[in-house]
Enzyme design. Structure first.
Site, PDB file in Angstrom:
ATOM      1  N   SER A   1       0.833  -1.207   0.000  1.00  0.00           N
ATOM      2  CA  SER A   1       0.000   0.000   0.000  1.00  0.00           C
ATOM      3  C   SER A   1       0.869   1.259   0.000  1.00  0.00           C
ATOM      4  CB  SER A   1      -0.971  -0.045   1.176  1.00  0.00           C
ATOM      5  OG  SER A   1      -1.990   0.905   1.022  1.00  0.00           O
TER       6      SER A   1
ATOM      7  N   HIS B   1      -6.622  -6.073  -1.292  1.00  0.00           N
ATOM      8  CA  HIS B   1      -5.628  -5.026  -1.055  1.00  0.00           C
ATOM      9  C   HIS B   1      -4.536  -5.622  -0.182  1.00  0.00           C
ATOM     10  CE1 HIS B   1      -4.178  -0.885  -0.814  1.00  0.00           C
ATOM     11  NE2 HIS B   1      -3.986  -1.062   0.487  1.00  0.00           N
TER      12      HIS B   1
ATOM     13  N   ASP C   1      -8.744  -2.968  -6.813  1.00  0.00           N
ATOM     14  CA  ASP C   1      -8.175  -2.698  -5.495  1.00  0.00           C
ATOM     15  C   ASP C   1      -9.241  -2.114  -4.575  1.00  0.00           C
ATOM     16  OD1 ASP C   1      -6.849  -0.756  -3.497  1.00  0.00           O
ATOM     17  OD2 ASP C   1      -5.178  -2.014  -4.151  1.00  0.00           O
TER      18      ASP C   1
END
EC number: 3.1.1.-
Length: 416
Positions: A198, A361, A294
């Protein structure tokens, strides 16, 4: 078979967020909660017995100005390698959103995302950080490090706000951590991999070539960005939620001077915080792992509540199974933008791709999505095998999934 994570118990926390400058403060709410699920085990499972690794504060960091938002020392978790992996190093950059204004940075400094005072003293090492060969076949015996994220700017800022007592020192934290790890043996590495999830995945892209320069020419050095391909794309209202966020981060935290000059020579600094404008210019081999849908980007940059005041996207953003045909078409357009963003990058043999058609994610630190009996696969290849094949040059890896809903191996995140 698709495995759904039914997360109704955190819906209230995801939906109820403070608003600042016209958009949801997803940087300290939604992303934290999504990433808190990173381990991919049920704590009540008999198989839940991960390695616990203690926190090391970087004692010399303060004298270098390398401090968290609140001025506390940064830190990392290190588990030493052994055997054939004793001289190999894997550095994992923690994710956790960004803060782009004084208000939410002050909020953030009272959490583990902004202060080592609130960091866990021990964390679980799972997925790519696991020490078990059956869970992490290629990197289990390497020196494995998780660098904690407490600056709110993807390890890239260098400024301060004295009035609010905020330190934006991500770039100095990065340098201090690398210096400390080099002193502990990383300078002699035969192999090195910089990875991150991330906001940490974005940091990998920003720091990859610099990481390469830490080592001698004979060291094998590559980088892995997981869920870091944040796209500069309009939200459902036609606004620019994520561009506004990134512009705030770049301006507030003094990021401009720490961005790749090959980009800032022809684009503005905010554009150079977006991976799509950086990846084709990188010299060091890079592997991108990303879900084509995502879930963070759907919830927080494509269809945040601030861009959807009528609530038309509310059900879809929490559960893709409740999306209308028109909403799915919109999300297919997002997938197409992602594929266009990596088209030039993928032409280089040195680079690798694993883009699966999942609502997910961060898939490298979760054990169930990294390497398990029912892990997500593309052409029968799990993420761990794809990354290992690419890193060790066993095969060229450019894996792009067919569009949703064809992939039944996904571990989709469902919030209601």
């Amino acid at each position: 078979m698709r495995k759904l994570f039914l997360l109704g118990f955190i819906v209230a926390g995801l939906v109820l967020g403070n608003e600042a400058n016209g958009y949801l403060e997803f940087n300290v709410t939604e992303l934290d909660r999504i990433e808190d699920l990173e381990f991919g085990f049920s704590k009540f499972s008999s198989n839940f017995n991960p390695l616990m690794v203690g926190l090391t504060l970087i004692r010399g960091a303060g004298s270098k100005g390398a401090v968290c938002l609140d001025g506390t020392l940064p830190g990392y978790h290190l588990h030493r390698g052994h055997g054939s992996g004793a001289n190999s190093w894997l550095i994992q950059l923690e994710g956790g959103g960004w803060c782009d204004n004084i208000r939410n940075c002050v909020y953030r400094k009272k959490s583990r995302r902004g202060s080592s005072n609130y960091m866990e003293k021990q964390i679980q090492f799972t997925g790519i950080l696991s020490n078990k060969a059956q869970e992490n076949p290629d990197f289990f015996n390497w020196n494995r490090v998780k660098l904690r994220y407490c600056d709110g700017g993807s390890f890239s800022g260098d400024s301060q706000n004295k009035a609010a007592r905020l330190q934006f020192r991500g770039e100095k934290i990065w340098r201090a951590a690398m210096d400390d790890l080099k002193a502990k043996g990383m300078r002699n590495a035969k192999q090195a991999l910089l990875s991150g999830c991330s906001a940490g995945g974005l940091a990998v892209i920003l720091r990859c070539d610099e990481f390469r320069n830490l080592f001698s020419g004979w060291t094998r050095v590559k980088c892995l960005s997981d869920a870091g391909l944040f796209l500069d794309t309009p939200d459902v209202s036609g606004g620019h939620t994520i561009r506004n966020l990134y512009n705030g981060v770049v301006q507030l935290q003094g990021v401009k001077n720490n961005l790749p000059h090959l980009c800032t020579n022809h684009l503005n600094p905010t554009s150079c915080f977006f991976p799509q404008n950086l990846i084709s210019q990188m010299k060091t081999p890079l592997f991108i792992v990303n879900a084509a849908y995502d879930i963070w980007q759907i919830q927080s940059s494509i269809a945040p509540p601030s861009a959807d005041p009528s609530g038309y996207w509310h059900e879809c953003r929490l559960n893709h199974g409740r999306c209308t045909p028109a909403q799915i078409r919109f999300l297919q357009g997002f997938r197409n933008q992602m594929l266009r963003a990596v088209s030039g990058f993928s032409n280089s043999k040195k680079n690798g791709l694993f883009i699966n058609s999942c609502f997910a994610h961060c898939q490298t630190e979760r054990q169930d999505t990294w390497f398990a009996d029912d892990s997500p696969v593309i052409h029968k290849k799990a993420v761990a095998i794809a990354v290992g094949d690419w890193y060790f040059d066993r095969a060229e890896v450019k894996l792009i999934d067919c569009p949703y809903p064809c992939d039944r191996s996904c571990h989709n995140l469902v919030f209601r």
